[in-house]
Design a protein around this motif. Sequence first.
Motif, PDB file in Angstrom:
ATOM      1  N   HIS A   1     -54.228   9.838 -33.241  1.00 53.06           N
ATOM      2  CA  HIS A   1     -53.990  10.778 -32.155  1.00 53.06           C
ATOM      3  C   HIS A   1     -52.631  11.464 -32.222  1.00 53.06           C
ATOM      4  O   HIS A   1     -52.474  12.587 -31.760  1.00 53.06           O
ATOM      5  CB  HIS A   1     -54.079  10.053 -30.809  1.00 53.06           C
TER       6      HIS A   1
ATOM      7  N   ASP B   1     -61.855  11.039 -25.287  1.00 54.48           N
ATOM      8  CA  ASP B   1     -61.256   9.771 -25.672  1.00 54.48           C
ATOM      9  C   ASP B   1     -61.573   8.724 -24.614  1.00 54.48           C
ATOM     10  O   ASP B   1     -61.876   9.058 -23.474  1.00 54.48           O
ATOM     11  CB  ASP B   1     -59.736   9.957 -25.767  1.00 54.48           C
ATOM     12  N   ALA B   2     -61.447   7.481 -24.980  1.00 50.44           N
ATOM     13  CA  ALA B   2     -61.625   6.390 -24.026  1.00 50.44           C
ATOM     14  C   ALA B   2     -60.316   6.069 -23.307  1.00 50.44           C
ATOM     15  O   ALA B   2     -60.318   5.463 -22.261  1.00 50.44           O
ATOM     16  CB  ALA B   2     -62.139   5.144 -24.736  1.00 50.44           C
ATOM     17  N   HIS B   3     -59.198   6.497 -23.890  1.00 50.35           N
ATOM     18  CA  HIS B   3     -57.881   6.179 -23.341  1.00 50.35           C
ATOM     19  C   HIS B   3     -57.136   7.455 -22.984  1.00 50.35           C
ATOM     20  O   HIS B   3     -57.262   8.472 -23.670  1.00 50.35           O
ATOM     21  CB  HIS B   3     -57.069   5.371 -24.355  1.00 50.35           C
TER      22      HIS B   3
ATOM     23  N   GLN C   1     -59.247  16.002 -19.823  1.00 43.67           N
ATOM     24  CA  GLN C   1     -59.587  14.702 -20.382  1.00 43.67           C
ATOM     25  C   GLN C   1     -61.015  14.323 -19.995  1.00 43.67           C
ATOM     26  O   GLN C   1     -61.376  14.369 -18.821  1.00 43.67           O
ATOM     27  CB  GLN C   1     -58.605  13.642 -19.891  1.00 43.67           C
TER      28      GLN C   1
ATOM     29  N   GLY D   1     -64.144  11.348 -20.674  1.00 46.78           N
ATOM     30  CA  GLY D   1     -64.528  10.043 -21.194  1.00 46.78           C
ATOM     31  C   GLY D   1     -63.502   8.952 -21.003  1.00 46.78           C
ATOM     32  O   GLY D   1     -63.684   7.844 -21.512  1.00 46.78           O
ATOM     33  N   ILE D   2     -62.428   9.218 -20.287  1.00 44.21           N
ATOM     34  CA  ILE D   2     -61.369   8.225 -20.110  1.00 44.21           C
ATOM     35  C   ILE D   2     -61.932   7.045 -19.308  1.00 44.21           C
ATOM     36  O   ILE D   2     -62.486   7.212 -18.229  1.00 44.21           O
ATOM     37  CB  ILE D   2     -60.152   8.822 -19.369  1.00 44.21           C
ATOM     38  N   ARG D   3     -61.798   5.839 -19.859  1.00 44.52           N
ATOM     39  CA  ARG D   3     -62.287   4.645 -19.183  1.00 44.52           C
ATOM     40  C   ARG D   3     -61.187   3.615 -18.964  1.00 44.52           C
ATOM     41  O   ARG D   3     -61.377   2.622 -18.296  1.00 44.52           O
ATOM     42  CB  ARG D   3     -63.427   3.999 -19.976  1.00 44.52           C
ATOM     43  N   SER D   4     -60.025   3.885 -19.557  1.00 45.76           N
ATOM     44  CA  SER D   4     -58.975   2.883 -19.507  1.00 45.76           C
ATOM     45  C   SER D   4     -57.606   3.555 -19.507  1.00 45.76           C
ATOM     46  O   SER D   4     -57.335   4.395 -20.371  1.00 45.76           O
ATOM     47  CB  SER D   4     -59.106   1.965 -20.727  1.00 45.76           C
ATOM     48  N   TYR D   5     -56.770   3.177 -18.532  1.00 49.40           N
ATOM     49  CA  TYR D   5     -55.404   3.669 -18.506  1.00 49.40           C
ATOM     50  C   TYR D   5     -54.546   2.701 -17.708  1.00 49.40           C
ATOM     51  O   TYR D   5     -55.038   1.917 -16.908  1.00 49.40           O
ATOM     52  CB  TYR D   5     -55.289   5.082 -17.943  1.00 49.40           C
TER      53      TYR D   5
END
Length: 174
Positions: free
Chosen positions: A105, A128-130, A160, A162-166
């Motif tokens: 990235h 992205d997932a993050h 953004q 698809g973000i699933r985690s932060y």
Amino acid sequence: FLGLDETGILPEQADVLIQPIPYDSTTSFQPGTRFGPEAVLQASRQVELWDETWQWEPFSRHRCLTLNEIPPNHRGPDFMGADIRAAVQPYHRSPSLVAAIGGEHSITAGLCKAYMEKFKKLTVLQIDAHADMRDEYEGTKHNHACVMRRVRELGANVVQVGIRSYSEEEYAAM
């Protein structure tokens, strides 16, 4: 790219320039992103070129050229970003679309820095997932987990998906 015949095509004649960037410096789970560009190029040769929806073959009318890869700069991601910016900057005067193929990235910031010189209003779509919105991660502001924060600091809009985690810090920065 796509198994197309690129013989004799100069960069200024291409409609699409494929820029491989095999970089692997700030991955935190498992290294190997440096192999991504070559894997994408190899897999692209298995793609059918006919578009059944539009009933045509786009690359029968558009010339594509795969550029030489930008060599990894092992001094760190901030130096690599400067190398990426310098490598793609000559194509600003060209009407060509530059499509970068990487894996890590952190290459995004150098690309955005280069293109914000040409396009004052730039929007980056991050799938992205993050969130990658940390201010610093593993001792550097140029880590893969910080790249979208750097992109926003450049003044680009970021969408953004698809973000699933932060982290809590990333949530506050979003």
